[in-house]
Motif scaffolding. Sequence first.
Motif, short mmCIF file in Angstrom:
data_model
loop_
_atom_site.label_atom_id
_atom_site.label_comp_id
_atom_site.label_asym_id
_atom_site.label_seq_id
_atom_site.Cartn_x
_atom_site.Cartn_y
_atom_site.Cartn_z
N LEU A 12 0.83 -1.22 0.00
CA LEU A 12 0.00 0.00 0.00
C LEU A 12 0.86 1.27 0.00
CD1 LEU A 12 -2.89 -0.95 2.47
CD2 LEU A 12 -2.98 -0.81 -0.02
N GLY A 13 2.15 1.10 -0.24
CA GLY A 13 3.05 2.26 -0.30
C GLY A 13 3.20 2.95 1.04
N GLN A 14 3.22 2.17 2.12
CA GLN A 14 3.27 2.79 3.45
C GLN A 14 4.69 3.13 3.88
OE1 GLN A 14 0.89 0.30 6.05
NE2 GLN A 14 -1.02 1.10 5.17
N PHE A 16 6.05 6.13 6.11
CA PHE A 16 5.50 7.22 6.92
C PHE A 16 6.57 8.23 7.33
CE2 PHE A 16 1.75 4.49 8.72
CZ PHE A 16 1.29 4.31 7.42
N ILE A 17 6.10 9.42 7.67
CA ILE A 17 6.99 10.49 8.14
C ILE A 17 6.61 10.85 9.57
CG2 ILE A 17 7.70 12.90 7.80
CD1 ILE A 17 7.09 12.58 4.86
N GLY A 42 -4.06 9.44 1.68
CA GLY A 42 -3.16 8.55 2.41
C GLY A 42 -2.79 9.12 3.77
N GLY A 44 -2.21 7.55 6.60
CA GLY A 44 -1.22 6.76 7.34
C GLY A 44 -1.53 6.76 8.82
N GLU A 63 -7.93 7.24 3.56
CA GLU A 63 -7.01 6.17 3.92
C GLU A 63 -7.68 4.83 3.59
OE1 GLU A 63 -3.65 5.80 4.89
OE2 GLU A 63 -4.36 3.80 4.45
N ASP A 88 -10.78 3.77 -0.89
CA ASP A 88 -9.81 3.90 -1.97
C ASP A 88 -10.04 5.24 -2.67
OD1 ASP A 88 -8.34 3.75 -4.30
OD2 ASP A 88 -8.84 1.65 -4.70
N PHE A 89 -9.06 6.11 -2.64
CA PHE A 89 -9.23 7.42 -3.27
C PHE A 89 -9.51 7.29 -4.76
CE2 PHE A 89 -7.58 11.20 -5.45
CZ PHE A 89 -8.44 12.13 -4.90
N ASN A 107 1.44 13.08 1.22
CA ASN A 107 2.55 12.15 0.99
C ASN A 107 1.87 10.91 0.40
OD1 ASN A 107 4.71 10.38 1.15
ND2 ASN A 107 4.64 10.20 3.39
N TYR A 111 2.93 3.78 -5.45
CA TYR A 111 2.58 2.80 -6.49
C TYR A 111 1.42 3.29 -7.36
CZ TYR A 111 -1.46 1.24 -3.73
OH TYR A 111 -2.66 1.19 -3.06
N1 SAM Z 1 0.50 10.60 5.29
C1 SAM Z 1 1.25 9.57 5.96
C2 SAM Z 1 2.65 10.04 6.26
O1 SAM Z 1 3.09 11.02 5.62
O2 SAM Z 1 3.30 9.48 7.16
C3 SAM Z 1 1.28 8.27 5.16
C4 SAM Z 1 1.84 8.36 3.77
S1 SAM Z 1 2.09 6.80 2.97
C5 SAM Z 1 3.32 7.24 1.78
C6 SAM Z 1 0.65 6.60 1.92
C7 SAM Z 1 -0.63 6.17 2.58
O3 SAM Z 1 -1.63 6.02 1.57
C8 SAM Z 1 -0.59 4.84 3.32
O4 SAM Z 1 -1.08 4.99 4.62
C9 SAM Z 1 -1.52 3.89 2.51
O5 SAM Z 1 -2.19 2.95 3.29
C10 SAM Z 1 -2.46 4.90 1.87
N2 SAM Z 1 -3.07 4.42 0.60
C11 SAM Z 1 -2.56 3.54 -0.28
N3 SAM Z 1 -3.39 3.38 -1.34
C12 SAM Z 1 -4.44 4.20 -1.12
C13 SAM Z 1 -5.64 4.49 -1.85
N4 SAM Z 1 -5.89 3.90 -3.04
N5 SAM Z 1 -6.54 5.36 -1.33
C14 SAM Z 1 -6.28 5.96 -0.13
N6 SAM Z 1 -5.16 5.74 0.61
C15 SAM Z 1 -4.25 4.88 0.12
#
Ligand code: SAM
Length: 262
Positions: A12-14, A16-17, A42, A44, A63, A88-89, A107, A111
Amino acid sequence: MENLHIDFKKSLGQNFIFDINLLNAIANDGEVEKTDTVLEIGAGAGTLTNVLCKKAKCVYSFEIDNSLSTYLNKLEKENNNLKIFYQDFLETDISKLNLKDVRVVANIPYYITTPIIFKLAEFKNNFKSILVLIQKEVALRFVAKPKTKDYGITSVCLQSIFDVSITRIVKKENFTPQPKIDSALCKLVPHNKFNLDSFKFFSKFVSACFSMRRKTLINNLKLDYDKQKLILALKKIGFNETVRPEEIDVESFVKLYNFLKN
Ligand code: SAM
C-alpha cells in the motif's frame, strides 16, 4: 508517536513520516492557511494530518487501510475539523465531495502516483494548489523541459494545465520504513494559459505522440491521421516533418491537438 505498533504494508506504499520539522515544512510549502480546506490522500498514522488540522479550516483525508483507524479515529476525536474517509481514493467520485478552492497536501502512495495526479488533474478547477510528495525521479519527469531525457507524456500533460515546480528534495532517510530512493515535493498550481477543451482527450493524444519516443511524431500518429494533414499541422506550428515528440514544447502540443481535432 514512538509507541506505535504498525505493521507497515509495502503493497500500500506505506512509508511514513514522523519528523515534526519536516511535516511542518510540507504544510508550509502547501501554503495552508486558516481559511483553507485541505484534501489529503493517504493519512497513514495521521502525522501529516495532525499538522494540517492545526493549520487549516478543515481537512478531508482518505485512507484505504482500515487497520490504521486505531490512530486515525483518535485523531478525528481530537480535531473537530477533520473527516477521515476509509476508502480507496481512486474509486472515489470527487465531484460528490463538493470541493472548491481546495489545497491538496499529501505524501501519496507511490505505487499509484500517476493515477492519483491524473484524477486530480481532471478536477483541476476545484483546487487552489496540489502539493504531493512523490519519488524524485517521477517529480523530475513532471517538471522536465523539451529536449531532455525526462521530458515525456507526464511533463506535457501536467504542464498543459499546471505550473509545476519542485519545492524540496526529501531524503529517503526521512521515511519509516526507509525506501530505496529519495523523494521530492512537487507543487502543481492550475493555470489557464492554453486553450484546452478536454484534459482527458489531450492526454490520450499526447500518449499517442510519444508511443515510440525515438520515432518522428508523424510516424507515431500516421495510423490515426492523414499524413498530409499532419505535415500541414506541424508546419503551422513551426516544425518540419522530421520532428520528434521530445522536441515539441507544451504550448505547441496544445496547438497541434486543437488543429488536428477539427
Ligand atoms: N501521510 C502519511 C505520512 O506522511 O506518514 C502516510 C503516507 S504513505 C506514503 C501513503 C498512505 O496512503 C498509506 O497509509 C496507505 O495505506 C495509503 N493508501 C494507499 N493506497 C491508497 C488508496 N488507493 N486510497 C487511499 N489511501 C491509500
